[in-house]
Design a protein around this motif. Structure first.
Motif, PDB file in Angstrom:
ATOM      1  N   UNK A 153       0.819  -1.219   0.000  1.00 15.21           N
ATOM      2  CA  UNK A 153       0.000   0.000   0.000  1.00 15.21           C
ATOM      3  C   UNK A 153       0.852   1.268   0.000  1.00 15.21           C
ATOM      4  N   UNK A 154       2.166   1.123   0.166  1.00 12.54           N
ATOM      5  CA  UNK A 154       3.064   2.284   0.201  1.00 12.54           C
ATOM      6  C   UNK A 154       3.467   2.659  -1.221  1.00 12.54           C
ATOM      7  N   UNK A 155       3.472   3.951  -1.522  1.00  9.33           N
ATOM      8  CA  UNK A 155       3.846   4.413  -2.846  1.00  9.33           C
ATOM      9  C   UNK A 155       5.366   4.285  -3.064  1.00  9.33           C
ATOM     10  N   UNK A 156       5.790   4.121  -4.316  1.00 13.06           N
ATOM     11  CA  UNK A 156       7.229   4.064  -4.597  1.00 13.06           C
ATOM     12  C   UNK A 156       7.922   5.363  -4.184  1.00 13.06           C
ATOM     13  N   UNK A 157       9.187   5.260  -3.869  1.00 11.00           N
ATOM     14  CA  UNK A 157       9.982   6.453  -3.574  1.00 11.00           C
ATOM     15  C   UNK A 157      10.026   7.337  -4.813  1.00 11.00           C
ATOM     16  N   UNK A 158       9.833   8.614  -4.644  1.00 13.30           N
ATOM     17  CA  UNK A 158       9.846   9.505  -5.808  1.00 13.30           C
ATOM     18  C   UNK A 158      11.275   9.661  -6.337  1.00 13.30           C
ATOM     19  N   UNK A 159      11.372   9.812  -7.659  1.00 17.28           N
ATOM     20  CA  UNK A 159      12.688   9.986  -8.273  1.00 17.28           C
ATOM     21  C   UNK A 159      13.357  11.260  -7.759  1.00 17.28           C
ATOM     22  N   UNK A 160      12.563  12.294  -7.599  1.00 17.12           N
ATOM     23  CA  UNK A 160      13.104  13.568  -7.129  1.00 17.12           C
ATOM     24  C   UNK A 160      13.749  13.415  -5.750  1.00 17.12           C
ATOM     25  N   UNK A 161      13.074  12.664  -4.862  1.00 14.11           N
ATOM     26  CA  UNK A 161      13.626  12.487  -3.515  1.00 14.11           C
ATOM     27  C   UNK A 161      14.849  11.575  -3.547  1.00 14.11           C
ATOM     28  N   UNK A 162      14.863  10.615  -4.468  1.00 16.03           N
ATOM     29  CA  UNK A 162      16.033   9.751  -4.630  1.00 16.03           C
ATOM     30  C   UNK A 162      17.274  10.583  -4.951  1.00 16.03           C
ATOM     31  N   UNK A 163      17.127  11.463  -5.915  1.00 18.88           N
ATOM     32  CA  UNK A 163      18.266  12.279  -6.333  1.00 18.88           C
ATOM     33  C   UNK A 163      18.664  13.262  -5.231  1.00 18.88           C
ATOM     34  N   UNK A 164      17.678  13.811  -4.561  1.00 20.79           N
ATOM     35  CA  UNK A 164      17.954  14.726  -3.452  1.00 20.79           C
ATOM     36  C   UNK A 164      18.741  14.010  -2.353  1.00 20.79           C
ATOM     37  N   UNK A 165      18.379  12.755  -2.081  1.00 25.30           N
ATOM     38  CA  UNK A 165      19.093  11.972  -1.071  1.00 25.30           C
ATOM     39  C   UNK A 165      20.534  11.736  -1.494  1.00 25.30           C
ATOM     40  N   UNK A 166      20.744  11.397  -2.767  1.00 25.42           N
ATOM     41  CA  UNK A 166      22.108  11.190  -3.263  1.00 25.42           C
ATOM     42  C   UNK A 166      22.925  12.472  -3.167  1.00 25.42           C
ATOM     43  N   UNK A 167      22.312  13.587  -3.467  1.00 20.65           N
ATOM     44  CA  UNK A 167      23.003  14.879  -3.341  1.00 20.65           C
ATOM     45  C   UNK A 167      23.406  15.139  -1.891  1.00 20.65           C
ATOM     46  N   UNK A 168      22.526  14.791  -0.969  1.00 21.99           N
ATOM     47  CA  UNK A 168      22.822  14.985   0.450  1.00 21.99           C
ATOM     48  C   UNK A 168      24.045  14.151   0.870  1.00 21.99           C
ATOM     49  N   UNK A 169      24.130  12.936   0.370  1.00 24.93           N
ATOM     50  CA  UNK A 169      25.265  12.077   0.697  1.00 24.93           C
ATOM     51  C   UNK A 169      26.549  12.580   0.051  1.00 24.93           C
ATOM     52  N   UNK A 170      26.419  13.108  -1.143  1.00 26.07           N
ATOM     53  CA  UNK A 170      27.591  13.719  -1.784  1.00 26.07           C
ATOM     54  C   UNK A 170      28.111  14.897  -0.969  1.00 26.07           C
ATOM     55  N   UNK A 171      27.203  15.678  -0.420  1.00 25.41           N
ATOM     56  CA  UNK A 171      27.593  16.816   0.405  1.00 25.41           C
ATOM     57  C   UNK A 171      28.274  16.371   1.700  1.00 25.41           C
TER      58      UNK A 171
END
Length: 319
Positions: A242-260
């Motif tokens: 019943x949970x929606x897939x992770x949004x692509x936008x949030x995926x990329x934002x998360x990767x950017x956060x880890x890069x930082x």
């Protein structure tokens, strides 16, 4: 007797199997391997910095010592009776011969939790070493010190799937504990076994910025450049359908956060779109090192001494 394969340390007897993983190590035979899935795959199905472009023989076993509600392989891990699961029987040499005949450079134990069957991994790896075939596992990391010590000389690469940075999450959601998993993470790194880490972003469960940062801190204590991190997209499955897939936008934002945070190799694995190619770049000069296509074909530019062809900076890729 008490099973010491994982941190559950279940009590078992010849008459009664009471293990959390529903397996019975008392009767585990290293010469008979029961699989529910076996296939030839590109190594990139799990590893980006280990033998890129090669083929692997992937093996799915039965059972798991965690109870994750988001398990993609729940039919072979979360069951009431394993006798109802279709399985094929092989000997360790059968497995190695299959890998050799298909030019697979690696045998990967995955799909369920492979470390609850350490005898099968070890026996097969001993034969595989005769043919210079590597052994790798995709694991939840919920292993005992005893099992880690037994496996360390037979495993060449590990992809460790961390579910959450919270011990409460592990206890309440996965029926496990965080501390043994962090111990496993550190153990493999200290033993110089190639290590990659997965983290699946599950909306409403483990995907807040705070949780992502806390997860990353465990990796950062070890290394920011030698451990690739795969940020995986959640897709509805099993008890979380019943949970929606992770949004692509949030995926990329998360990767950017880890890069930082200083991580050099972050890979977003997005299943709902094919527009992302998880290429590898030199983290010193940003030169393209490995180009990956959507069908797992690669174009490898890393030099023989594992360096960047542009600036000669070392790339942590095993070839």
């Amino acid at each position: 007797m008490k099973c010491d394969i994982c941190p559950n340390y279940c009590e078992i007897t010849e008459e009664s199997n009471k293990t959390a993983c529903k397996m019975d190590p008392f009767y585990d035979d290293e010469n008979r391997i029961y699989t529910c899935n076996i296939e030839i795959e590109p190594i990139e199905s799990n590893f980006y910095h280990f033998l890129p472009g090669s083929k692997t023989l992937s093996i799915g076993l039965v059972g798991c010592n965690l109870e994750c509600p988001s398990c993609e392989n729940y039919k072979t891990t979360q069951f009431k009776n394993d006798l109802l699961i279709p399985k094929a029987k092989y000997s360790p040499r059968d497995i190695v011969n299959m890998a050799y005949d298909n030019d697979a450079e690696t045998i990967i134990w995955k799909f369920s939790e492979p470390t609850i069957h350490p005898k099968w991994i070890i026996k097969t790896a001993q034969i595989a070493q005769e043919y210079e075939i590597k052994t790798a596992i995709v694991t939840n990391g919920f292993s005992s010190p005893e099992t880690l010590e037994k496996l360390k000389d037979y495993i060449d690469a590990v992809c460790l799937n961390i579910k959450s940075p919270s011990d409460i999450y592990y206890k309440q959601v996965c029926k496990g504990r965080l501390k043994p998993i962090i111990s496993t993470l550190n153990f493999y790194y200290k033993k110089h076994i190639h290590l990659e880490v997965e983290y699946t972003l599950i909306p409403e469960y483990n995907d807040t910025p705070k949780e992502v940062v806390e997860f990353a801190k465990y990796i950062k204590k070890i290394s920011t450049d030698k451990i690739p991190i795969h940020i995986k997209q959640f897709t509805p499955v099993y008890k979380l359908s019943h949970i929606k897939p992770t949004s692509e936008k949030y995926m990329i934002k998360t990767c950017d956060r880890l890069n930082q945070m200083g991580f050099k190799y972050i890979y977003p694995e997005i299943t709902t779109s094919q527009k992302y190619k998880n290429n590898t770049y030199c983290h010193h000069c940003k030169h393209l090192l490995i180009k990956r296509s959507q069908d797992y074909q690669i174009d490898d530019h890393i030099t023989e001494n594992q360096g960047c062809p542009h600036c000669n900076h070392k790339a942590y890729v095993i070839e």
